[in-house]
Motif scaffolding. Structure first.
Motif, PDB file in Angstrom:
ATOM      1  N   HIS A   1       0.848  -1.197   0.000  1.00 25.22           N
ATOM      2  CA  HIS A   1       0.000   0.000   0.000  1.00 25.22           C
ATOM      3  C   HIS A   1       0.876   1.238   0.000  1.00 25.22           C
ATOM      4  O   HIS A   1       1.905   1.290   0.678  1.00 25.22           O
ATOM      5  N   VAL A   2       0.447   2.237  -0.750  1.00 25.51           N
ATOM      6  CA  VAL A   2       1.165   3.511  -0.790  1.00 25.51           C
ATOM      7  C   VAL A   2       0.403   4.533   0.042  1.00 25.51           C
ATOM      8  O   VAL A   2      -0.748   4.322   0.424  1.00 25.51           O
ATOM      9  N   GLY A   3       1.055   5.640   0.361  1.00 26.48           N
ATOM     10  CA  GLY A   3       0.383   6.740   1.045  1.00 26.48           C
ATOM     11  C   GLY A   3       0.375   6.660   2.552  1.00 26.48           C
ATOM     12  O   GLY A   3      -0.251   7.502   3.206  1.00 26.48           O
ATOM     13  N   ILE A   4       1.066   5.660   3.128  1.00 24.56           N
ATOM     14  CA  ILE A   4       1.063   5.518   4.589  1.00 24.56           C
ATOM     15  C   ILE A   4       1.782   6.704   5.234  1.00 24.56           C
ATOM     16  O   ILE A   4       1.268   7.333   6.175  1.00 24.56           O
ATOM     17  N   ALA A   5       2.976   7.017   4.726  1.00 26.75           N
ATOM     18  CA  ALA A   5       3.727   8.142   5.285  1.00 26.75           C
ATOM     19  C   ALA A   5       2.960   9.447   5.119  1.00 26.75           C
ATOM     20  O   ALA A   5       2.906  10.271   6.037  1.00 26.75           O
ATOM     21  N   SER A   6       2.347   9.621   3.956  1.00 26.92           N
ATOM     22  CA  SER A   6       1.593  10.848   3.698  1.00 26.92           C
ATOM     23  C   SER A   6       0.461  11.027   4.703  1.00 26.92           C
ATOM     24  O   SER A   6       0.259  12.120   5.253  1.00 26.92           O
ATOM     25  N   LEU A   7      -0.277   9.946   4.972  1.00 22.48           N
ATOM     26  CA  LEU A   7      -1.392  10.033   5.930  1.00 22.48           C
ATOM     27  C   LEU A   7      -0.866  10.289   7.338  1.00 22.48           C
ATOM     28  O   LEU A   7      -1.454  11.071   8.097  1.00 22.48           O
ATOM     29  N   MET A   8       0.242   9.644   7.701  1.00 20.08           N
ATOM     30  CA  MET A   8       0.823   9.847   9.031  1.00 20.08           C
ATOM     31  C   MET A   8       1.224  11.313   9.216  1.00 20.08           C
ATOM     32  O   MET A   8       0.871  11.941  10.218  1.00 20.08           O
ATOM     33  N   PHE A   9       1.934  11.871   8.239  1.00 20.52           N
ATOM     34  CA  PHE A   9       2.416  13.249   8.360  1.00 20.52           C
ATOM     35  C   PHE A   9       1.255  14.249   8.325  1.00 20.52           C
ATOM     36  O   PHE A   9       1.262  15.245   9.043  1.00 20.52           O
TER      37      PHE A   9
ATOM     38  N   LYS B   1       5.483  15.861  25.139  1.00 16.25           N
ATOM     39  CA  LYS B   1       4.182  16.321  25.621  1.00 16.25           C
ATOM     40  C   LYS B   1       3.067  16.048  24.612  1.00 16.25           C
ATOM     41  O   LYS B   1       1.886  16.090  24.971  1.00 16.25           O
ATOM     42  N   TYR B   2       3.428  15.779  23.346  1.00 15.82           N
ATOM     43  CA  TYR B   2       2.411  15.519  22.323  1.00 15.82           C
ATOM     44  C   TYR B   2       2.234  14.034  22.039  1.00 15.82           C
ATOM     45  O   TYR B   2       1.464  13.669  21.154  1.00 15.82           O
ATOM     46  N   MET B   3       2.929  13.170  22.776  1.00  7.65           N
ATOM     47  CA  MET B   3       2.924  11.753  22.434  1.00  7.65           C
ATOM     48  C   MET B   3       1.533  11.136  22.457  1.00  7.65           C
ATOM     49  O   MET B   3       1.093  10.487  21.496  1.00  7.65           O
ATOM     50  N   GLU B   4       0.796  11.317  23.539  1.00  2.42           N
ATOM     51  CA  GLU B   4      -0.509  10.676  23.641  1.00  2.42           C
ATOM     52  C   GLU B   4      -1.474  11.222  22.598  1.00  2.42           C
ATOM     53  O   GLU B   4      -2.270  10.462  22.015  1.00  2.42           O
ATOM     54  N   LEU B   5      -1.417  12.504  22.335  1.00  2.00           N
ATOM     55  CA  LEU B   5      -2.261  13.103  21.296  1.00  2.00           C
ATOM     56  C   LEU B   5      -1.931  12.464  19.948  1.00  2.00           C
ATOM     57  O   LEU B   5      -2.841  12.115  19.171  1.00  2.00           O
ATOM     58  N   ALA B   6      -0.647  12.300  19.658  1.00  2.00           N
ATOM     59  CA  ALA B   6      -0.236  11.703  18.388  1.00  2.00           C
ATOM     60  C   ALA B   6      -0.734  10.265  18.266  1.00  2.00           C
ATOM     61  O   ALA B   6      -1.251   9.860  17.210  1.00  2.00           O
ATOM     62  N   VAL B   7      -0.611   9.485  19.325  1.00  3.51           N
ATOM     63  CA  VAL B   7      -1.043   8.093  19.294  1.00  3.51           C
ATOM     64  C   VAL B   7      -2.544   8.001  19.043  1.00  3.51           C
ATOM     65  O   VAL B   7      -3.006   7.209  18.200  1.00  3.51           O
ATOM     66  N   ARG B   8      -3.323   8.800  19.749  1.00  3.76           N
ATOM     67  CA  ARG B   8      -4.782   8.758  19.559  1.00  3.76           C
ATOM     68  C   ARG B   8      -5.169   9.167  18.144  1.00  3.76           C
ATOM     69  O   ARG B   8      -6.034   8.545  17.513  1.00  3.76           O
TER      70      ARG B   8
ATOM     71  N   LYS C   1      -6.846   6.595  15.198  1.00  2.99           N
ATOM     72  CA  LYS C   1      -8.110   6.887  14.534  1.00  2.99           C
ATOM     73  C   LYS C   1      -7.929   7.020  13.030  1.00  2.99           C
ATOM     74  O   LYS C   1      -8.718   6.501  12.230  1.00  2.99           O
ATOM     75  N   ALA C   2      -6.871   7.692  12.615  1.00  2.00           N
ATOM     76  CA  ALA C   2      -6.638   7.945  11.182  1.00  2.00           C
ATOM     77  C   ALA C   2      -6.477   6.643  10.403  1.00  2.00           C
ATOM     78  O   ALA C   2      -6.899   6.536   9.252  1.00  2.00           O
ATOM     79  N   PHE C   3      -5.860   5.635  11.029  1.00  8.68           N
ATOM     80  CA  PHE C   3      -5.637   4.375  10.337  1.00  8.68           C
ATOM     81  C   PHE C   3      -6.724   3.331  10.606  1.00  8.68           C
ATOM     82  O   PHE C   3      -6.575   2.159  10.255  1.00  8.68           O
ATOM     83  N   GLY C   4      -7.817   3.752  11.231  1.00  9.02           N
ATOM     84  CA  GLY C   4      -8.971   2.882  11.406  1.00  9.02           C
ATOM     85  C   GLY C   4      -8.750   1.690  12.287  1.00  9.02           C
ATOM     86  O   GLY C   4      -9.250   0.579  12.019  1.00  9.02           O
TER      87      GLY C   4
ATOM     88  N   GLU D   1      -9.706   1.372  15.466  1.00  8.85           N
ATOM     89  CA  GLU D   1     -10.616   1.332  16.602  1.00  8.85           C
ATOM     90  C   GLU D   1     -11.262  -0.039  16.745  1.00  8.85           C
ATOM     91  O   GLU D   1     -11.314  -0.831  15.817  1.00  8.85           O
ATOM     92  N   GLN D   2     -11.753  -0.262  17.941  1.00 10.53           N
ATOM     93  CA  GLN D   2     -12.450  -1.521  18.236  1.00 10.53           C
ATOM     94  C   GLN D   2     -13.531  -1.771  17.199  1.00 10.53           C
ATOM     95  O   GLN D   2     -14.369  -0.904  16.938  1.00 10.53           O
ATOM     96  N   GLY D   3     -13.451  -2.949  16.577  1.00 12.42           N
ATOM     97  CA  GLY D   3     -14.481  -3.315  15.599  1.00 12.42           C
ATOM     98  C   GLY D   3     -14.241  -2.792  14.220  1.00 12.42           C
ATOM     99  O   GLY D   3     -15.026  -3.011  13.308  1.00 12.42           O
ATOM    100  N   ALA D   4     -13.115  -2.030  14.041  1.00 10.10           N
ATOM    101  CA  ALA D   4     -12.866  -1.477  12.706  1.00 10.10           C
ATOM    102  C   ALA D   4     -12.558  -2.583  11.708  1.00 10.10           C
ATOM    103  O   ALA D   4     -12.053  -3.623  12.045  1.00 10.10           O
TER     104      ALA D   4
END
Length: 417
Positions: free
Chosen positions: A363-371, A398-405, A409-412, A414-417
């Motif tokens: 799959h392409v676009g992983i880095a793009s979506l992350m950034f 200080k931004y670690m938890e925000l980044a993880v959440r 979500k961005a990569f789908g 979540e529970q049941g995704a």
């Protein structure tokens, strides 16, 4: 008769009651006809207590003597577990690592296993005994006790399973498997039924605390079938159900796994960044910087060298936060003046966040979506590192938890995704 290795962590061995529960679980497997080898950690908090005592005596404890002290926690665990099994009618015998022996090199506090003698174990298994072996410890060529470093009991268990050619190694922890990320940070995190060794190795190396990285390396190298599952379930639960619970670490990618582009989000807040500015850009400069660091037995993680400007460049790398001050001292003493760098600066307040998945191969676009996701949250990226199945970034801690959440979500995931 199948041979199974069980490994129990410190939480699982954290009290007499929990040790009795472990004994009941092991007895269930033994009575079902399995040959059983058990590798327990020290009781929860015991290793930290012992290290604390050492530091009250020496601010920088002698490594050999620290290993002699720290390994006693596991010896308490194996003795108590053997007693607990005998108390319920199961013949058991315990061994310290040096008694088999589990052979290691002499890198005290972070020794590496070089071989395991299994003769005593096979002899006891033939007599229908449960064999209990200390994790975390071994013995060097001179006969000195060594320890394998934090999380070393996982490594011990998988190495013992490999040496015995066990059918499976079950790693019992206080969680019920491997999750897409830490559920304490993302409540919607989903437990994975299976994950490849490649993905698990990346997640372990990137900060996932479920398994110690060297244990995954052993499992992958020797093809040890490994499962992560919970020790907090009732010890008398149906054995067939228990044997299929948790997360299986496998070599097979399979059709279902090919559909998952990203399997998990890993993070590590235990790193620090070091930068040497305006380093002369010439052949051998990287070795001049990192050679003394390696000689000091300090592990380096991410490395970035900027494009040369006017014959000089900036050179940055990350180390474990516990090694930060020592690494700075090594560089000041052995590197800074000798290579002609302008300055040495550091930042211990960073975190590494990574997306991991074998699906990246197709799959392409992983880095793009992350950034894009991090940009939308106003999070600046300081360093980037990639492999075939992972992308890691260094950001302010200080931004670690925000980044993880946000990434979860961005990569789908979540529970049941």
């Amino acid at each position: 008769m199948a041979l199974i290795v069980h490994k129990y962590g410190g939480t699982s061995m954290g009290s007499v009651e929990r040790i009795k529960n472990v004994a009941a679980r092991v007895a269930k497997w033994h009575r079902a006809g399995y040959n059983m080898v058990v590798v327990p950690s020290a009781m929860s908090g015991e290793t930290n207590r012992l290290i604390g005592l050492a530091k009250e005596i020496q601010s920088q404890p002698d490594p050999r003597e620290l290993d002699m002290l720290a390994c006693t926690g596991e010896q308490v665990s194996v003795g108590l577990l053997a007693m607990a099994l005998k108390a319920i009618g199961v013949d058991a015998v315990s061994y310290a690592g040096w008694q088999l022996p589990v052979r290691t090199d002499n890198a005290y506090t972070k020794a590496r296993i070089t071989g395991i003698d299994t003769e005593k174990v096979h002899r006891d298994l033939q007599q229908a005994r449960v064999v209990i072996i200390t994790g975390f410890q071994g013995v060097d060529p001179e006969g000195h006790v060594t320890t394998l470093g934090r999380g070393g009991s996982d490594t011990s268990a998988v190495a013992i399973a490999a040496a015995l050619e066990a059918d499976e190694c079950l790693i019992y922890t206080d969680v019920d498997g491997v999750y897409t990320t830490d559920p304490r940070i993302v409540a919607e995190a989903r437990r994975l039924e299976r994950i490849t060794f490649e993905e698990m190795l990346e997640m372990a190396s990137l900060g996932s605390k479920v398994l110690q990285i060297r244990s995954v390396e052993f499992a992958g190298k020797y093809r040890v079938k490994t499962r992560v599952l919970s020790s907090l379930t009732p010890p008398d639960m149906d054995l067939a159900t228990e044997a299929q619970s948790g997360t299986l670490i496998t070599f097979e990618e399979g059709d279902a796994m090919e559909q998952a582009v990203i399997s998990g989000i890993a993070f590590n807040r235990d790193e620090a960044k070091i930068t040497l500015t305006r380093v002369p850009d010439r052949p051998g400069v990287a070795f001049s910087i990192l050679g003394p660091v390696a000689e000091a037995n300090i592990d380096v993680d991410m490395i970035i060298q900027n494009q040369s400007q006017d014959g000089s460049t900036d050179f940055s790398f990350t180390v474990h936060r516990n090694e930060y001050e020592r690494a700075l001292a090594v560089l000041r003493e052995n590197v800074l003046g000798s290579i002609g760098a302008k300055d040495l600066v550091g930042d211990p307040k960073i975190a590494k966040v990574s997306v991991v998945g074998i699906g990246m191969r197709s799959h392409v676009g992983i880095a793009s979506l992350m950034f894009k996701t991090l940009s939308a949250e106003g999070i600046n990226i300081q360093m980037i590192s990639t492999s075939e199945i992972k992308i890691s970034v260094v950001i302010e801690d200080k931004y670690m938890e925000l980044a993880v959440r946000a990434l979860h979500k961005a990569f789908g995931l979540e529970q049941g995704a």
